[in-house]
Scaffold this motif. Structure first.
Motif, PDB file in Angstrom:
ATOM      1  N   LEU A   1       0.728  -1.177  -0.078  1.00 37.84           N
ATOM      2  CA  LEU A   1      -0.062   0.001  -0.083  1.00 37.84           C
ATOM      3  C   LEU A   1       0.742   1.395  -0.114  1.00 37.84           C
ATOM      4  O   LEU A   1       0.547   2.330  -0.746  1.00 37.84           O
ATOM      5  N   GLY A   2       2.001   1.242   0.857  1.00 37.43           N
ATOM      6  CA  GLY A   2       2.792   2.422   0.716  1.00 37.43           C
ATOM      7  C   GLY A   2       3.523   2.595  -0.552  1.00 37.43           C
ATOM      8  O   GLY A   2       3.701   3.699  -0.982  1.00 37.43           O
ATOM      9  N   PHE A   3       3.920   1.753  -1.122  1.00 35.76           N
ATOM     10  CA  PHE A   3       4.457   1.528  -2.590  1.00 35.76           C
ATOM     11  C   PHE A   3       3.314   2.330  -3.387  1.00 35.76           C
ATOM     12  O   PHE A   3       3.719   2.995  -4.268  1.00 35.76           O
ATOM     13  N   VAL A   4       2.299   1.703  -3.341  1.00 39.17           N
ATOM     14  CA  VAL A   4       1.252   2.143  -4.553  1.00 39.17           C
ATOM     15  C   VAL A   4       0.943   3.796  -4.245  1.00 39.17           C
ATOM     16  O   VAL A   4       0.873   4.412  -5.163  1.00 39.17           O
ATOM     17  N   TYR A   5       0.981   4.204  -2.743  1.00 34.74           N
ATOM     18  CA  TYR A   5       0.641   5.423  -2.582  1.00 34.74           C
ATOM     19  C   TYR A   5       1.937   6.336  -3.090  1.00 34.74           C
ATOM     20  O   TYR A   5       1.547   7.324  -3.653  1.00 34.74           O
ATOM     21  N   PHE A   6       3.111   6.014  -2.579  1.00 35.90           N
ATOM     22  CA  PHE A   6       4.132   6.983  -3.037  1.00 35.90           C
ATOM     23  C   PHE A   6       4.549   6.721  -4.194  1.00 35.90           C
ATOM     24  O   PHE A   6       5.121   7.917  -4.762  1.00 35.90           O
ATOM     25  N   HIS A   7       4.418   5.791  -4.819  1.00 38.78           N
ATOM     26  CA  HIS A   7       4.924   5.558  -6.285  1.00 38.78           C
ATOM     27  C   HIS A   7       4.134   5.820  -7.320  1.00 38.78           C
ATOM     28  O   HIS A   7       4.154   6.597  -8.354  1.00 38.78           O
ATOM     29  N   GLU A   8       2.630   5.331  -6.977  1.00 40.09           N
ATOM     30  CA  GLU A   8       1.691   5.414  -8.143  1.00 40.09           C
ATOM     31  C   GLU A   8       0.752   6.629  -7.976  1.00 40.09           C
ATOM     32  O   GLU A   8       0.572   7.366  -8.927  1.00 40.09           O
ATOM     33  N   ILE A   9       0.331   6.881  -6.628  1.00 38.40           N
ATOM     34  CA  ILE A   9      -0.478   8.097  -6.467  1.00 38.40           C
ATOM     35  C   ILE A   9       0.337   9.299  -6.561  1.00 38.40           C
ATOM     36  O   ILE A   9       0.202  10.153  -7.266  1.00 38.40           O
ATOM     37  N   LYS A  10       1.131   9.490  -5.128  1.00 36.68           N
ATOM     38  CA  LYS A  10       2.039  10.652  -5.117  1.00 36.68           C
ATOM     39  C   LYS A  10       2.922  10.877  -6.109  1.00 36.68           C
ATOM     40  O   LYS A  10       3.144  11.877  -6.645  1.00 36.68           O
ATOM     41  N   GLY A  11       3.545   9.835  -6.432  1.00 39.52           N
ATOM     42  CA  GLY A  11       4.842   9.886  -7.450  1.00 39.52           C
ATOM     43  C   GLY A  11       4.176  10.194  -8.847  1.00 39.52           C
ATOM     44  O   GLY A  11       4.542  10.911  -9.386  1.00 39.52           O
ATOM     45  N   GLY A  12       2.844   9.475  -9.033  1.00 36.03           N
ATOM     46  CA  GLY A  12       2.476   9.931 -10.442  1.00 36.03           C
ATOM     47  C   GLY A  12       2.206  11.297 -10.498  1.00 36.03           C
ATOM     48  O   GLY A  12       2.142  11.863 -11.883  1.00 36.03           O
ATOM     49  N   GLU A  13       1.545  11.895  -9.406  1.00 37.17           N
ATOM     50  CA  GLU A  13       1.190  13.459  -9.488  1.00 37.17           C
ATOM     51  C   GLU A  13       2.600  14.043  -9.536  1.00 37.17           C
ATOM     52  O   GLU A  13       2.517  15.154 -10.345  1.00 37.17           O
ATOM     53  N   GLU A  14       3.451  13.759  -8.907  1.00 42.15           N
ATOM     54  CA  GLU A  14       4.501  14.678  -9.000  1.00 42.15           C
ATOM     55  C   GLU A  14       5.291  14.490 -10.450  1.00 42.15           C
ATOM     56  O   GLU A  14       5.730  15.249 -11.092  1.00 42.15           O
ATOM     57  N   ARG A  15       5.196  13.175 -10.977  1.00 40.41           N
ATOM     58  CA  ARG A  15       5.655  12.985 -12.338  1.00 40.41           C
ATOM     59  C   ARG A  15       4.822  14.034 -13.532  1.00 40.41           C
ATOM     60  O   ARG A  15       5.301  14.479 -14.453  1.00 40.41           O
ATOM     61  N   ARG A  16       3.509  13.939 -13.071  1.00 37.73           N
ATOM     62  CA  ARG A  16       2.567  14.736 -13.823  1.00 37.73           C
ATOM     63  C   ARG A  16       2.857  16.380 -13.842  1.00 37.73           C
ATOM     64  O   ARG A  16       3.183  17.198 -14.951  1.00 37.73           O
ATOM     65  N   LEU A  17       2.973  16.906 -12.797  1.00 40.37           N
ATOM     66  CA  LEU A  17       3.687  18.115 -12.458  1.00 40.37           C
ATOM     67  C   LEU A  17       4.923  18.432 -13.298  1.00 40.37           C
ATOM     68  O   LEU A  17       5.278  19.384 -13.690  1.00 40.37           O
ATOM     69  N   ALA A  18       5.592  17.375 -12.965  1.00 41.72           N
ATOM     70  CA  ALA A  18       6.937  17.715 -13.730  1.00 41.72           C
ATOM     71  C   ALA A  18       6.963  17.659 -15.256  1.00 41.72           C
ATOM     72  O   ALA A  18       7.668  18.528 -16.014  1.00 41.72           O
ATOM     73  N   ALA A  19       6.077  16.938 -15.629  1.00 41.48           N
ATOM     74  CA  ALA A  19       5.957  16.621 -17.141  1.00 41.48           C
ATOM     75  C   ALA A  19       5.345  18.197 -17.701  1.00 41.48           C
ATOM     76  O   ALA A  19       5.816  18.743 -18.731  1.00 41.48           O
ATOM     77  N   GLU A  20       4.399  18.588 -17.136  1.00 38.40           N
ATOM     78  CA  GLU A  20       3.801  19.781 -17.390  1.00 38.40           C
ATOM     79  C   GLU A  20       4.852  20.963 -17.145  1.00 38.40           C
ATOM     80  O   GLU A  20       4.719  21.760 -17.968  1.00 38.40           O
ATOM     81  N   LYS A  21       5.657  20.853 -16.298  1.00 45.04           N
ATOM     82  CA  LYS A  21       6.580  22.105 -15.913  1.00 45.04           C
ATOM     83  C   LYS A  21       7.822  21.985 -17.315  1.00 45.04           C
ATOM     84  O   LYS A  21       8.015  23.038 -17.562  1.00 45.04           O
ATOM     85  N   SER A  22       7.944  20.962 -17.535  1.00 43.98           N
ATOM     86  CA  SER A  22       8.903  20.656 -18.589  1.00 43.98           C
ATOM     87  C   SER A  22       8.511  21.154 -19.924  1.00 43.98           C
ATOM     88  O   SER A  22       9.425  21.542 -20.793  1.00 43.98           O
ATOM     89  N   LYS A  23       7.178  21.576 -20.171  1.00 46.04           N
ATOM     90  CA  LYS A  23       6.394  21.964 -21.212  1.00 46.04           C
ATOM     91  C   LYS A  23       6.343  23.425 -21.309  1.00 46.04           C
ATOM     92  O   LYS A  23       6.159  23.957 -22.202  1.00 46.04           O
ATOM     93  N   GLN A  24       6.501  23.901 -20.056  1.00 46.04           N
ATOM     94  CA  GLN A  24       6.320  25.386 -19.879  1.00 46.04           C
ATOM     95  C   GLN A  24       7.391  26.305 -20.709  1.00 46.04           C
ATOM     96  O   GLN A  24       8.593  25.969 -20.783  1.00 46.04           O
ATOM     97  N   LEU A  25       7.041  27.218 -21.223  1.00 46.59           N
ATOM     98  CA  LEU A  25       7.897  28.273 -22.012  1.00 46.59           C
ATOM     99  C   LEU A  25       9.023  28.908 -21.088  1.00 46.59           C
ATOM    100  O   LEU A  25      10.160  28.597 -21.532  1.00 46.59           O
ATOM    101  N   LEU A  26       8.628  29.186 -20.181  1.00 42.99           N
ATOM    102  CA  LEU A  26       9.513  29.671 -19.066  1.00 42.99           C
ATOM    103  C   LEU A  26       8.953  29.170 -17.641  1.00 42.99           C
ATOM    104  O   LEU A  26       7.729  29.232 -17.603  1.00 42.99           O
ATOM    105  N   ASP A  27       9.835  29.108 -16.981  1.00 37.62           N
ATOM    106  CA  ASP A  27       9.448  28.715 -15.601  1.00 37.62           C
ATOM    107  C   ASP A  27       9.521  29.787 -14.316  1.00 37.62           C
ATOM    108  O   ASP A  27      10.573  29.784 -13.901  1.00 37.62           O
ATOM    109  N   PHE A  28       8.569  30.101 -14.067  1.00 36.41           N
ATOM    110  CA  PHE A  28       8.362  31.363 -13.063  1.00 36.41           C
ATOM    111  C   PHE A  28       7.122  31.505 -12.603  1.00 36.41           C
ATOM    112  O   PHE A  28       6.134  30.770 -13.023  1.00 36.41           O
ATOM    113  N   LYS A  29       6.910  32.198 -11.316  1.00 34.61           N
ATOM    114  CA  LYS A  29       5.707  32.593 -10.502  1.00 34.61           C
ATOM    115  C   LYS A  29       5.610  34.020 -10.947  1.00 34.61           C
ATOM    116  O   LYS A  29       6.438  34.746 -10.737  1.00 34.61           O
TER     117      LYS A  29
END
Length: 459
Positions: A17-45
């Motif tokens: 369950l821990g593996f599923v949460y940290f790798h698949e759920i939390k890790g999946g969200e982090e990978r999604r955010l990282a993928a979106e960030k890599s597509k940004q023209l510039l990385d800023f707030k």
């Protein structure tokens, strides 16, 4: 032994369950955010950006963020349109890379030139609060015109494409980002409007929610007309800038005897905002200047039309103001003789008191109060003509106190209204007058036929 086996199985399940949460759920969200960030023209707030530079050919537009918001620093010093700048940063932050055309290792000068990046159409540089910079350059459009070639500046000079409409949203000049308000002020805080023009001065003062004329006469003002004037100034935008630092304002008809000036006094400290209108440029626009800024600019003629409204347009055209619920007595007189008088009981029903022998059409009195309250005059005259003769008067009272006394006179086919306590003389439309010109039969039921007495005349 069985207990130990169950414990081991439980630990394995927890681990899974821990593996599923940290790798698949939390890790999946982090990978999604990282993928979106890599597509940004510039990385800023947005909050990190302190400086924006837009290089377009030989023109560089510079915006700096200060304690009171964004300001234009180049090519002119002026206020910036805060909404436009925030919208620009939002569009920039939402811009995404579609695909890489040339990776960093192969992005030579000749490759950049191939995509129009040796002399980019636009270069965007962001200065962040940590003193670092991020920059991208925009080159030519793709053969299909659906994409625009972009090169990241700095250590990773890869070349990629963005949607062409993204470039269009970012290709802004100084006029797009500068403050184009004709006059910057807080509309709801205006307490006085002063207008100077060749036709004479006009002063309007607000007391609570009521606008009053103070010059050239003392009278109620039309709140809708005054608010329309303020709304027009508040929403008006500069059409174009004519001169950034003009030497002679009179060239534009500003500051002479023929122009119009509007001064707005704001808030309890009565801070002044002043707009000066000059000459017509011959193309449906007028030269103008905000007295707090050096520039001369053009405004649309519709702005000037609002600012130069005639005195009659600014005056209140509903002179019969009273608290309808307080009215308990109505009396109407014609030619010096009273036609009728009526009073309202606690149930809101009207009854004739003079004459008292007729049944009353109670709704007629409610209708009369409506017509009085909604009466809108046609115009104004300085004085009542000497030949005018009074033809109708209406008195309203309540709680033993007079509430309204209105008198209508006639001369040479014109109808004039005067209200006690008001020095103004109003011109009334004949159709409106007819709604007030009531007779006894209009408000009373027909007299009942006498009832014959049985046996009358018997000997």
């Amino acid at each position: 032994m069985k207990f130990k086996t169950n414990v081991i199985i439980g630990l394995i399940l927890l681990g899974l369950l821990g593996f599923v949460y940290f790798h698949e759920i939390k890790g999946g969200e982090e990978r999604r955010l990282a993928a979106e960030k890599s597509k940004q023209l510039l990385d800023f707030k947005d909050t990190e950006v302190q400086r924006i530079e837009l290089v377009r050919g030989d023109t560089t537009v510079v915006l700096d963020k200060g304690t009171d918001g964004w300001k234009l620093s180049a090519p002119v010093g002026d206020g910036a349109d805060q909404d436009a700048v925030e919208r620009y940063l939002r569009n920039l932050g939402e811009s995404e890379r579609e695909k890489t055309v040339v990776d960093s290792a192969s992005a030579t000068a000749s490759q950049a030139a191939k995509y129009g990046l040796d002399a980019p159409r636009l270069k965007v540089v962001l200065g962040l609060e940590d003193d670092t910079e991020q920059a991208v350059a925009f080159g030519a459009d793709s053969p299909t015109d659906r994409f625009t070639y972009v090169q990241q500046q700095g250590d990773n000079p890869q070349i990629f494409v963005v949607r062409a409409w993204r470039f269009d949203n970012l290709d802004k000049g100084v006029f797009d980002l500068r403050d184009r308000r004709v006059l910057a002020f807080a509309k709801d805080d205006v307490v006085e409007v002063q207008r100077s023009s060749p036709g004479g001065d006009v002063v309007l003062v607000r007391e609570g929610e009521v606008w009053q004329l103070r010059e050239p006469l003392f009278a109620l003002a039309d709140a809708e007309a005054v608010n329309g004037l303020l709304n027009k100034i508040d929403s008006a935008e500069i059409e174009s800038f004519v001169a950034e630092a003009p030497d002679a304002l009179k060239t534009y008809g500003i500051g002479g005897q023929t122009g119009v000036e509007i001064a707005l006094l704001i808030g309890p400290d009565r801070a002044e905002k002043r707009l000066v209108i000059g000459a017509d440029n011959g193309q449906g626009r007028f030269y103008a200047r905000d007295a707090s800024r050096p520039q001369v600019f053009l405004v649309d003629s519709t702005v000037v039309q609002q600012l130069t409204k005639g005195l009659d347009e600014l005056r209140d055209k509903k002179p019969l103001r009273f608290d309808r619920e307080s009215v308990g007595r109505i009396a109407l007189t014609k030619g010096g003789g009273q036609v009728f008088a009526a009073e309202k009981d606690t149930a809101g029903v009207w009854s004739l008191t003079d004459p008292a022998d007729r049944e009353t059409k109670s709704w007629k009195f409610n209708g009369l109060l409506t017509d009085l309250g909604q009466l809108e005059v046609e115009g104004f005259v300085a004085n009542l003509p000497q030949a005018a003769a009074e033809i109708l008067s209406i008195e309203l009272a309540g709680g033993g106190q007079p509430l309204l006394s209105a008198r209508i006179s006639q001369a040479e086919g014109m109808l004039y209204l005067r209200v006690e306590g008001d020095a103004s003389v109003y011109v009334v439309n004949a159709d409106d007058f007819s709604a007030l010109d009531l007779g006894l039969d209009d408000v009373a039921q027909a007299p009942k036929a006498p009832v014959p007495v049985d046996g009358a005349g018997d000997g």
